[in-house]
Scaffold this motif. Structure first.
Motif, PDB file in Angstrom:
ATOM      1  N   ARG A   1       0.845  -1.183   0.000  1.00  0.00           N
ATOM      2  CA  ARG A   1       0.000   0.000   0.000  1.00  0.00           C
ATOM      3  C   ARG A   1       0.883   1.236   0.000  1.00  0.00           C
ATOM      4  O   ARG A   1       1.822   1.314   0.801  1.00  0.00           O
ATOM      5  CB  ARG A   1      -0.865   0.029   1.255  1.00  0.00           C
ATOM      6  N   VAL A   2       0.577   2.178  -0.850  1.00  0.00           N
ATOM      7  CA  VAL A   2       1.309   3.435  -0.823  1.00  0.00           C
ATOM      8  C   VAL A   2       0.319   4.584  -0.935  1.00  0.00           C
ATOM      9  O   VAL A   2      -0.822   4.393  -1.357  1.00  0.00           O
ATOM     10  CB  VAL A   2       2.350   3.544  -1.963  1.00  0.00           C
ATOM     11  N   VAL A   3       0.782   5.756  -0.543  1.00  0.00           N
ATOM     12  CA  VAL A   3      -0.043   6.940  -0.719  1.00  0.00           C
ATOM     13  C   VAL A   3       0.596   7.764  -1.825  1.00  0.00           C
ATOM     14  O   VAL A   3       1.782   8.073  -1.775  1.00  0.00           O
ATOM     15  CB  VAL A   3      -0.137   7.763   0.571  1.00  0.00           C
ATOM     16  N   HIS A   4      -0.187   8.034  -2.831  1.00  0.00           N
ATOM     17  CA  HIS A   4       0.315   8.830  -3.950  1.00  0.00           C
ATOM     18  C   HIS A   4      -0.247  10.233  -3.828  1.00  0.00           C
ATOM     19  O   HIS A   4      -1.450  10.408  -3.670  1.00  0.00           O
ATOM     20  CB  HIS A   4      -0.126   8.196  -5.258  1.00  0.00           C
ATOM     21  N   ARG A   5       0.644  11.224  -3.880  1.00  0.00           N
ATOM     22  CA  ARG A   5       0.160  12.605  -3.775  1.00  0.00           C
ATOM     23  C   ARG A   5       0.131  13.250  -5.154  1.00  0.00           C
ATOM     24  O   ARG A   5       1.102  13.222  -5.886  1.00  0.00           O
ATOM     25  CB  ARG A   5       1.054  13.410  -2.851  1.00  0.00           C
ATOM     26  N   VAL A   6      -1.007  13.771  -5.465  1.00  0.00           N
ATOM     27  CA  VAL A   6      -1.154  14.434  -6.763  1.00  0.00           C
ATOM     28  C   VAL A   6      -0.737  15.879  -6.600  1.00  0.00           C
ATOM     29  O   VAL A   6      -1.284  16.583  -5.756  1.00  0.00           O
ATOM     30  CB  VAL A   6      -2.626  14.415  -7.228  1.00  0.00           C
ATOM     31  N   PRO A   7       0.235  16.331  -7.373  1.00  0.00           N
ATOM     32  CA  PRO A   7       0.628  17.738  -7.256  1.00  0.00           C
ATOM     33  C   PRO A   7      -0.527  18.633  -7.683  1.00  0.00           C
ATOM     34  O   PRO A   7      -1.206  18.346  -8.664  1.00  0.00           O
ATOM     35  CB  PRO A   7       1.800  17.874  -8.221  1.00  0.00           C
ATOM     36  N   GLY A   8      -0.757  19.677  -6.930  1.00  0.00           N
ATOM     37  CA  GLY A   8      -1.801  20.620  -7.295  1.00  0.00           C
ATOM     38  C   GLY A   8      -1.403  21.397  -8.539  1.00  0.00           C
ATOM     39  O   GLY A   8      -0.253  21.351  -8.956  1.00  0.00           O
ATOM     40  N   PRO A   9      -2.346  22.121  -9.123  1.00  0.00           N
ATOM     41  CA  PRO A   9      -2.071  22.828 -10.378  1.00  0.00           C
ATOM     42  C   PRO A   9      -0.953  23.866 -10.237  1.00  0.00           C
ATOM     43  O   PRO A   9      -0.206  24.118 -11.177  1.00  0.00           O
ATOM     44  CB  PRO A   9      -3.408  23.492 -10.712  1.00  0.00           C
ATOM     45  N   ASP A  10      -0.843  24.448  -9.052  1.00  0.00           N
ATOM     46  CA  ASP A  10       0.182  25.471  -8.855  1.00  0.00           C
ATOM     47  C   ASP A  10       1.428  24.882  -8.189  1.00  0.00           C
ATOM     48  O   ASP A  10       2.243  25.608  -7.638  1.00  0.00           O
ATOM     49  CB  ASP A  10      -0.399  26.598  -7.987  1.00  0.00           C
ATOM     50  N   GLY A  11       1.547  23.586  -8.235  1.00  0.00           N
ATOM     51  CA  GLY A  11       2.724  22.956  -7.644  1.00  0.00           C
ATOM     52  C   GLY A  11       2.581  22.703  -6.160  1.00  0.00           C
ATOM     53  O   GLY A  11       3.466  22.126  -5.535  1.00  0.00           O
ATOM     54  N   SER A  12       1.470  23.098  -5.590  1.00  0.00           N
ATOM     55  CA  SER A  12       1.263  22.864  -4.167  1.00  0.00           C
ATOM     56  C   SER A  12       0.944  21.392  -3.938  1.00  0.00           C
ATOM     57  O   SER A  12       0.694  20.639  -4.866  1.00  0.00           O
ATOM     58  CB  SER A  12       0.093  23.709  -3.665  1.00  0.00           C
ATOM     59  N   MET A  13       0.934  21.002  -2.690  1.00  0.00           N
ATOM     60  CA  MET A  13       0.585  19.633  -2.363  1.00  0.00           C
ATOM     61  C   MET A  13      -0.886  19.408  -2.622  1.00  0.00           C
ATOM     62  O   MET A  13      -1.736  20.111  -2.072  1.00  0.00           O
ATOM     63  CB  MET A  13       0.905  19.398  -0.884  1.00  0.00           C
ATOM     64  N   GLY A  14      -1.213  18.506  -3.474  1.00  0.00           N
ATOM     65  CA  GLY A  14      -2.603  18.275  -3.820  1.00  0.00           C
ATOM     66  C   GLY A  14      -3.223  17.164  -2.993  1.00  0.00           C
ATOM     67  O   GLY A  14      -2.781  16.866  -1.897  1.00  0.00           O
ATOM     68  N   ARG A  15      -4.234  16.546  -3.550  1.00  0.00           N
ATOM     69  CA  ARG A  15      -4.920  15.441  -2.868  1.00  0.00           C
ATOM     70  C   ARG A  15      -3.979  14.260  -2.727  1.00  0.00           C
ATOM     71  O   ARG A  15      -3.007  14.123  -3.453  1.00  0.00           O
ATOM     72  CB  ARG A  15      -6.095  14.949  -3.720  1.00  0.00           C
ATOM     73  N   SER A  16      -4.339  13.386  -1.816  1.00  0.00           N
ATOM     74  CA  SER A  16      -3.584  12.149  -1.758  1.00  0.00           C
ATOM     75  C   SER A  16      -4.507  10.991  -2.102  1.00  0.00           C
ATOM     76  O   SER A  16      -5.703  11.036  -1.812  1.00  0.00           O
ATOM     77  CB  SER A  16      -2.948  11.962  -0.386  1.00  0.00           C
ATOM     78  N   GLN A  17      -3.937   9.993  -2.741  1.00  0.00           N
ATOM     79  CA  GLN A  17      -4.718   8.840  -3.154  1.00  0.00           C
ATOM     80  C   GLN A  17      -4.110   7.588  -2.556  1.00  0.00           C
ATOM     81  O   GLN A  17      -2.893   7.446  -2.546  1.00  0.00           O
ATOM     82  CB  GLN A  17      -4.707   8.739  -4.688  1.00  0.00           C
ATOM     83  N   ARG A  18      -4.984   6.712  -2.078  1.00  0.00           N
ATOM     84  CA  ARG A  18      -4.486   5.452  -1.530  1.00  0.00           C
ATOM     85  C   ARG A  18      -4.376   4.438  -2.659  1.00  0.00           C
ATOM     86  O   ARG A  18      -5.354   4.151  -3.352  1.00  0.00           O
ATOM     87  CB  ARG A  18      -5.435   4.937  -0.457  1.00  0.00           C
ATOM     88  N   VAL A  19      -3.187   3.945  -2.840  1.00  0.00           N
ATOM     89  CA  VAL A  19      -2.942   3.028  -3.945  1.00  0.00           C
ATOM     90  C   VAL A  19      -2.577   1.656  -3.403  1.00  0.00           C
ATOM     91  O   VAL A  19      -1.746   1.529  -2.507  1.00  0.00           O
ATOM     92  CB  VAL A  19      -1.803   3.550  -4.844  1.00  0.00           C
ATOM     93  N   HIS A  20      -3.248   0.652  -3.941  1.00  0.00           N
ATOM     94  CA  HIS A  20      -2.903  -0.725  -3.618  1.00  0.00           C
ATOM     95  C   HIS A  20      -2.084  -1.258  -4.792  1.00  0.00           C
ATOM     96  O   HIS A  20      -2.599  -1.427  -5.894  1.00  0.00           O
ATOM     97  CB  HIS A  20      -4.190  -1.528  -3.442  1.00  0.00           C
ATOM     98  N   LEU A  21      -0.801  -1.450  -4.541  1.00  0.00           N
ATOM     99  CA  LEU A  21       0.107  -1.860  -5.621  1.00  0.00           C
ATOM    100  C   LEU A  21       0.240  -3.373  -5.641  1.00  0.00           C
ATOM    101  O   LEU A  21       0.524  -3.984  -4.615  1.00  0.00           O
ATOM    102  CB  LEU A  21       1.499  -1.292  -5.346  1.00  0.00           C
ATOM    103  N   GLN A  22       0.062  -3.945  -6.800  1.00  0.00           N
ATOM    104  CA  GLN A  22       0.355  -5.373  -6.969  1.00  0.00           C
ATOM    105  C   GLN A  22       1.545  -5.487  -7.896  1.00  0.00           C
ATOM    106  O   GLN A  22       1.538  -4.944  -8.999  1.00  0.00           O
ATOM    107  CB  GLN A  22      -0.831  -6.100  -7.601  1.00  0.00           C
ATOM    108  N   LEU A  23       2.561  -6.200  -7.441  1.00  0.00           N
ATOM    109  CA  LEU A  23       3.773  -6.347  -8.239  1.00  0.00           C
ATOM    110  C   LEU A  23       3.887  -7.799  -8.679  1.00  0.00           C
ATOM    111  O   LEU A  23       4.028  -8.695  -7.850  1.00  0.00           O
ATOM    112  CB  LEU A  23       4.982  -5.929  -7.397  1.00  0.00           C
TER     113      LEU A  23
END
Lengths: 133, 239
Positions: free
Chosen positions: B65-87
């Motif tokens: 499990r990782v948390v992916h942060r989406v950069p905001g449009p102005d480069g600020s810290m945007g939303r975070s998304q919970r990602v379930h990674l399968q490798l």
């Protein structure tokens, strides 16, 4: 039809894998195949003749020593005096830690010249169900 | 980014495959036998989740499990998304050359590994790329190239320059990694995740989701992808 079909088939399977499973002795399995005649289907790829098969099973097969468990061997005599052999088992790389055990099945048709038994047909598949088109 | 989320549900592994995440992302590790795919994935997921092996499909997979942060449009810290990674790992069946093309199709990103101490494994990355272009869900999927075993400097056969040149030619981010020391392992996987997430964002933004996965194949070849314009390695990837 050969009445000793079962013994012939099972003895062959032992002798064949004993050589095949050691990288050092794998080249020796070439002696079971007939120049110009034997057919091998390995994971769907076709090979014909002793030399071509030898090349596939050695240079064309990047696998070291193999740990193998033969689960079942079924044999039938063929109408022309040969033996049909079906093998079900599992194998695993003996020297690569990440490799897991995989099921396989293999079919041989053996024929004899009166003294020695040879492989006329050989088909090999891993028991992997990936539903690839 | 990349820190594991706290486990959910309290039932040990129960939360692993539960639905408490925003995205399920599948990556496939590719490359010649012996380049260190399994060790690489083990290094990335070690002590987080155990690997699972599905013997009937000859595939090993690990999850994280990782948390992916989406950069905001102005480069600020945007939303975070919970990602379930399968490798996914081919676990040795590539020795038999029975390529599991079905898994190529299902993967959203690819970790293409070679061994810096083996010239042949480097040369063969071209073949792997060709296979990818044929069998992946689109013609230019997100791929990162990893030269593994970077810790074995005295046995190195492929120079960094040469590898970078090749990576550039194919437009792939390149990392020198070591599954043994952990060098660049997390960084490279995170880079791939950024690329895949950026691609998904583009799809969502343009409402160009692969609406009917099954019916697309007729025109997906030769035309590039349905997923919107390139460049594939967008600005969100820090590499």
């Amino acid at each position: 039809m050969n009445p000793d079909f079962d013994t012939i088939g099972k003895t062959f399977v032992q002798a064949y894998y004993a050589r095949f499973d050691q990288k050092a002795s794998r080249p020796e399995v070439a002696q079971f195949y007939i120049p110009g005649q034997s057919l091998l289907t390995f994971e769907g790829e076709q090979f014909m003749g002793q030399e071509t098969i030898h090349k596939k099973l050695n240079e064309g097969f990047p696998m070291g020593n193999i740990k193998r468990a033969v689960t079942k061997v079924d044999c039938q005599p063929t109408a022309d005096g040969g033996v049909l052999v079906f093998v079900l088992g599992q194998l695993q790389s003996a020297d690569s830690e990440g490799d897991k055990a995989m099921g396989f099945s293999q079919v041989f048709v053996l024929k004899t010249d009166g003294n020695t038994w040879f492989i006329q047909h050989d088909m090999f598949r891993l028991a992997i169900h990936d539903f690839a088109a | 980014m990349g820190e594991p989320t706290p486990s959910f549900g309290g039932g040990g592994s129960k939360g692993e495959s539960g639905g408490d995440y925003d995205y399920l992302i599948k990556f496939l590790a590719l490359g010649d036998s012996g380049v260190g795919k399994t060790s690489f994935l083990f290094q990335y997921t070690d002590s987080v989740f155990n690997g699972k092996f599905i013997s009937t499909v000859g595939i090993d997979f690990r999850e994280k499990r990782v948390v992916h942060r989406v950069p905001g449009p102005d480069g600020s810290m945007g939303r975070s998304q919970r990602v379930h990674l399968q490798l996914w790992d081919t676990a040795g069946q590539e020795r038999f050359r029975s390529l599991t093309t079905a898994f190529f199709r299902d993967a959203m990103g690819f970790l293409l590994l070679f061994d810096l101490t083996s010239e042949q494994s480097f040369i063969n990355t071209r073949n792997w790329l060709t296979q990818l272009q044929t069998h992946a869900y689109c013609e230019n999927p997100d791929v990162i190239l990893c030269g593994n075993k970077a810790d074995l400097e005295d046995q190195r056969r492929v120079s960094e320059d040469r590898a970078r040149e090749m990576a550039e030619k194919f437009g792939l981010p390149y990392f020198e990694t070591s599954a043994s020391t952990g060098q660049n392992v997390a960084k490279s996987v995170e880079c791939l995740l950024d690329m895949v997430m950026a691609r998904m964002e583009r799809c969502v933004d343009k409402s160009q989701l692969p609406a009917n996965k099954n019916g697309l194949n007729n025109n997906s070849r030769g035309k590039g992808l349905e997923y919107g314009e390139q460049p594939p390695s967008g600005s969100s990837c820090p590499c």
